[in-house]
Design a protein around this motif. Structure first.
Motif, PDB file in Angstrom:
ATOM      1  N   MET A 192      51.047  44.523  39.226  1.00 12.72           N
ATOM      2  CA  MET A 192      51.133  45.606  38.272  1.00 12.72           C
ATOM      3  C   MET A 192      50.186  46.721  38.699  1.00 12.72           C
ATOM      4  O   MET A 192      49.063  46.470  39.092  1.00 12.72           O
ATOM      5  CB  MET A 192      50.769  45.106  36.883  1.00 12.72           C
ATOM      6  N   ILE A 193      50.654  47.932  38.592  1.00 15.71           N
ATOM      7  CA  ILE A 193      49.874  49.115  38.957  1.00 15.71           C
ATOM      8  C   ILE A 193      49.621  49.925  37.697  1.00 15.71           C
ATOM      9  O   ILE A 193      50.501  50.057  36.847  1.00 15.71           O
ATOM     10  CB  ILE A 193      50.644  49.967  39.989  1.00 15.71           C
ATOM     11  N   VAL A 194      48.421  50.479  37.574  1.00 13.05           N
ATOM     12  CA  VAL A 194      48.087  51.378  36.465  1.00 13.05           C
ATOM     13  C   VAL A 194      47.763  52.737  37.077  1.00 13.05           C
ATOM     14  O   VAL A 194      46.843  52.860  37.886  1.00 13.05           O
ATOM     15  CB  VAL A 194      46.882  50.859  35.659  1.00 13.05           C
ATOM     16  N   THR A 195      48.517  53.753  36.712  1.00 13.83           N
ATOM     17  CA  THR A 195      48.282  55.081  37.274  1.00 13.83           C
ATOM     18  C   THR A 195      47.031  55.723  36.668  1.00 13.83           C
ATOM     19  O   THR A 195      46.580  55.334  35.581  1.00 13.83           O
ATOM     20  CB  THR A 195      49.476  56.023  37.013  1.00 13.83           C
TER      21      THR A 195
ATOM     22  N   ALA B  18      45.504  55.730  32.704  1.00 14.59           N
ATOM     23  CA  ALA B  18      44.106  55.480  32.349  1.00 14.59           C
ATOM     24  C   ALA B  18      43.516  56.663  31.575  1.00 14.59           C
ATOM     25  O   ALA B  18      42.786  56.479  30.596  1.00 14.59           O
ATOM     26  CB  ALA B  18      43.288  55.205  33.607  1.00 14.59           C
ATOM     27  N   GLU B  19      43.854  57.873  31.991  1.00 12.20           N
ATOM     28  CA  GLU B  19      43.365  59.067  31.280  1.00 12.20           C
ATOM     29  C   GLU B  19      43.931  59.133  29.862  1.00 12.20           C
ATOM     30  O   GLU B  19      43.234  59.497  28.920  1.00 12.20           O
ATOM     31  CB  GLU B  19      43.732  60.323  32.070  1.00 12.20           C
ATOM     32  N   ARG B  20      45.214  58.800  29.703  1.00 16.22           N
ATOM     33  CA  ARG B  20      45.815  58.799  28.367  1.00 16.22           C
ATOM     34  C   ARG B  20      45.191  57.706  27.502  1.00 16.22           C
ATOM     35  O   ARG B  20      45.063  57.870  26.294  1.00 16.22           O
ATOM     36  CB  ARG B  20      47.336  58.598  28.434  1.00 16.22           C
ATOM     37  N   TRP B  21      44.801  56.565  28.090  1.00 15.20           N
ATOM     38  CA  TRP B  21      44.123  55.503  27.339  1.00 15.20           C
ATOM     39  C   TRP B  21      42.826  56.048  26.754  1.00 15.20           C
ATOM     40  O   TRP B  21      42.542  55.852  25.568  1.00 15.20           O
ATOM     41  CB  TRP B  21      43.843  54.307  28.241  1.00 15.20           C
ATOM     42  N   VAL B  22      42.060  56.733  27.590  1.00 15.48           N
ATOM     43  CA  VAL B  22      40.793  57.310  27.126  1.00 15.48           C
ATOM     44  C   VAL B  22      41.065  58.320  26.008  1.00 15.48           C
ATOM     45  O   VAL B  22      40.373  58.340  24.990  1.00 15.48           O
ATOM     46  CB  VAL B  22      40.027  57.974  28.293  1.00 15.48           C
ATOM     47  N   GLU B  23      42.089  59.130  26.180  1.00 12.71           N
ATOM     48  CA  GLU B  23      42.426  60.168  25.198  1.00 12.71           C
ATOM     49  C   GLU B  23      42.937  59.580  23.885  1.00 12.71           C
ATOM     50  O   GLU B  23      42.556  60.045  22.810  1.00 12.71           O
ATOM     51  CB  GLU B  23      43.491  61.082  25.806  1.00 12.71           C
ATOM     52  N   ARG B  24      43.779  58.549  23.959  1.00 15.39           N
ATOM     53  CA  ARG B  24      44.496  58.098  22.777  1.00 15.39           C
ATOM     54  C   ARG B  24      44.021  56.783  22.180  1.00 15.39           C
ATOM     55  O   ARG B  24      44.357  56.470  21.041  1.00 15.39           O
ATOM     56  CB  ARG B  24      45.983  57.985  23.115  1.00 15.39           C
ATOM     57  N   VAL B  25      43.264  55.989  22.943  1.00 16.66           N
ATOM     58  CA  VAL B  25      42.862  54.680  22.444  1.00 16.66           C
ATOM     59  C   VAL B  25      41.353  54.579  22.280  1.00 16.66           C
ATOM     60  O   VAL B  25      40.861  54.242  21.208  1.00 16.66           O
ATOM     61  CB  VAL B  25      43.378  53.541  23.355  1.00 16.66           C
TER      62      VAL B  25
ATOM     63  N   GLN C 181      37.068  51.915  33.364  1.00 20.07           N
ATOM     64  CA  GLN C 181      37.065  50.949  32.261  1.00 20.07           C
ATOM     65  C   GLN C 181      38.418  50.937  31.550  1.00 20.07           C
ATOM     66  O   GLN C 181      38.889  49.890  31.100  1.00 20.07           O
ATOM     67  CB  GLN C 181      35.956  51.276  31.271  1.00 20.07           C
ATOM     68  N   ALA C 182      39.042  52.107  31.451  1.00 17.78           N
ATOM     69  CA  ALA C 182      40.356  52.195  30.817  1.00 17.78           C
ATOM     70  C   ALA C 182      41.396  51.416  31.619  1.00 17.78           C
ATOM     71  O   ALA C 182      42.235  50.724  31.043  1.00 17.78           O
ATOM     72  CB  ALA C 182      40.780  53.653  30.674  1.00 17.78           C
ATOM     73  N   ARG C 183      41.324  51.504  32.946  1.00 25.08           N
ATOM     74  CA  ARG C 183      42.245  50.722  33.781  1.00 25.08           C
ATOM     75  C   ARG C 183      42.066  49.234  33.520  1.00 25.08           C
ATOM     76  O   ARG C 183      43.028  48.479  33.433  1.00 25.08           O
ATOM     77  CB  ARG C 183      42.019  51.028  35.256  1.00 25.08           C
ATOM     78  N   SER C 184      40.815  48.804  33.391  1.00 27.40           N
ATOM     79  CA  SER C 184      40.545  47.393  33.092  1.00 27.40           C
ATOM     80  C   SER C 184      41.073  47.016  31.712  1.00 27.40           C
ATOM     81  O   SER C 184      41.597  45.912  31.519  1.00 27.40           O
ATOM     82  CB  SER C 184      39.040  47.118  33.167  1.00 27.40           C
ATOM     83  N   ALA C 185      40.934  47.925  30.746  1.00 24.07           N
ATOM     84  CA  ALA C 185      41.431  47.663  29.392  1.00 24.07           C
ATOM     85  C   ALA C 185      42.955  47.512  29.399  1.00 24.07           C
ATOM     86  O   ALA C 185      43.504  46.637  28.727  1.00 24.07           O
ATOM     87  CB  ALA C 185      41.006  48.782  28.448  1.00 24.07           C
ATOM     88  N   ILE C 186      43.632  48.341  30.168  1.00 25.62           N
ATOM     89  CA  ILE C 186      45.089  48.230  30.283  1.00 25.62           C
ATOM     90  C   ILE C 186      45.442  46.915  30.981  1.00 25.62           C
ATOM     91  O   ILE C 186      46.354  46.201  30.568  1.00 25.62           O
ATOM     92  CB  ILE C 186      45.682  49.438  31.031  1.00 25.62           C
ATOM     93  N   ALA C 187      44.685  46.579  32.022  1.00 24.50           N
ATOM     94  CA  ALA C 187      44.934  45.334  32.765  1.00 24.50           C
ATOM     95  C   ALA C 187      44.758  44.106  31.888  1.00 24.50           C
ATOM     96  O   ALA C 187      45.339  43.050  32.157  1.00 24.50           O
ATOM     97  CB  ALA C 187      44.026  45.257  33.983  1.00 24.50           C
ATOM     98  N   ALA C 188      44.000  44.226  30.814  1.00 24.88           N
ATOM     99  CA  ALA C 188      43.834  43.107  29.880  1.00 24.88           C
ATOM    100  C   ALA C 188      45.164  42.750  29.212  1.00 24.88           C
ATOM    101  O   ALA C 188      45.313  41.661  28.662  1.00 24.88           O
ATOM    102  CB  ALA C 188      42.788  43.452  28.827  1.00 24.88           C
ATOM    103  N   HIS C 189      46.129  43.635  29.277  1.00 22.32           N
ATOM    104  CA  HIS C 189      47.456  43.414  28.692  1.00 22.32           C
ATOM    105  C   HIS C 189      48.469  42.973  29.751  1.00 22.32           C
ATOM    106  O   HIS C 189      49.687  43.046  29.529  1.00 22.32           O
ATOM    107  CB  HIS C 189      47.943  44.690  27.997  1.00 22.32           C
ATOM    108  N   THR C 190      47.974  42.502  30.897  1.00 24.11           N
ATOM    109  CA  THR C 190      48.847  42.154  32.021  1.00 24.11           C
ATOM    110  C   THR C 190      49.944  41.169  31.631  1.00 24.11           C
ATOM    111  O   THR C 190      51.107  41.348  32.003  1.00 24.11           O
ATOM    112  CB  THR C 190      48.026  41.589  33.191  1.00 24.11           C
TER     113      THR C 190
ATOM    114  N   VAL D 249      55.624  48.700  26.039  1.00 24.85           N
ATOM    115  CA  VAL D 249      54.912  47.580  25.423  1.00 24.85           C
ATOM    116  C   VAL D 249      54.011  48.156  24.341  1.00 24.85           C
ATOM    117  O   VAL D 249      53.173  49.013  24.626  1.00 24.85           O
ATOM    118  CB  VAL D 249      54.045  46.816  26.452  1.00 24.85           C
ATOM    119  N   ARG D 250      54.204  47.725  23.116  1.00 24.18           N
ATOM    120  CA  ARG D 250      53.328  48.191  22.031  1.00 24.18           C
ATOM    121  C   ARG D 250      52.118  47.268  21.973  1.00 24.18           C
ATOM    122  O   ARG D 250      52.248  46.050  21.928  1.00 24.18           O
ATOM    123  CB  ARG D 250      54.048  48.192  20.695  1.00 24.18           C
ATOM    124  N   ILE D 251      50.932  47.871  21.959  1.00 28.26           N
ATOM    125  CA  ILE D 251      49.702  47.079  21.887  1.00 28.26           C
ATOM    126  C   ILE D 251      49.223  47.021  20.438  1.00 28.26           C
ATOM    127  O   ILE D 251      49.759  47.712  19.578  1.00 28.26           O
ATOM    128  CB  ILE D 251      48.619  47.648  22.823  1.00 28.26           C
ATOM    129  N   GLY D 252      48.225  46.191  20.181  1.00 29.51           N
ATOM    130  CA  GLY D 252      47.767  45.935  18.817  1.00 29.51           C
ATOM    131  C   GLY D 252      47.301  47.150  18.050  1.00 29.51           C
ATOM    132  O   GLY D 252      47.372  47.184  16.828  1.00 29.51           O
TER     133      GLY D 252
END
Length: 84
Positions: free
Chosen positions: A1-4, A8-15, A23-32, A46-49
């Protein structure tokens, strides 16, 4: 799995704005596990919690959509008549 980088930038912005992009890439990878299951089923989201959605193309997480994001299908599903 690849995370662009974009995802990762949108994770920081929206989550979680307190995270770095790394760290955001790692957080996304937690949903592997959920992401790989979705890929196996052919799903694109994929909808997350927390309500945001991870948008997938192939084996790549390309963005993180906001809670109110709703994907509209390109074509409507065909109607199935109850035939006996």
């Amino acid at each position: 799995m690849i995370v662009t980088m974009h995802a990762a930038e949108r994770w920081v912005e929206r989550v979680n704005p307190t995270l770095t992009v790394s760290q955001a890439r790692s957080a996304i990878a937690a949903h592997t596990r959920a992401i790989e299951t979705a890929i196996a089923f052919g799903a694109h989201v994929v909808r997350i919690g927390t309500g945001q959605k991870l948008v997938i193309e192939g084996d790549t997480v390309v963005t993180v959509a906001p809670r109110d994001f709703m994907r509209t299908p390109a074509t409507p599903l065909p109607r199935v008549e109850n035939v006996r």
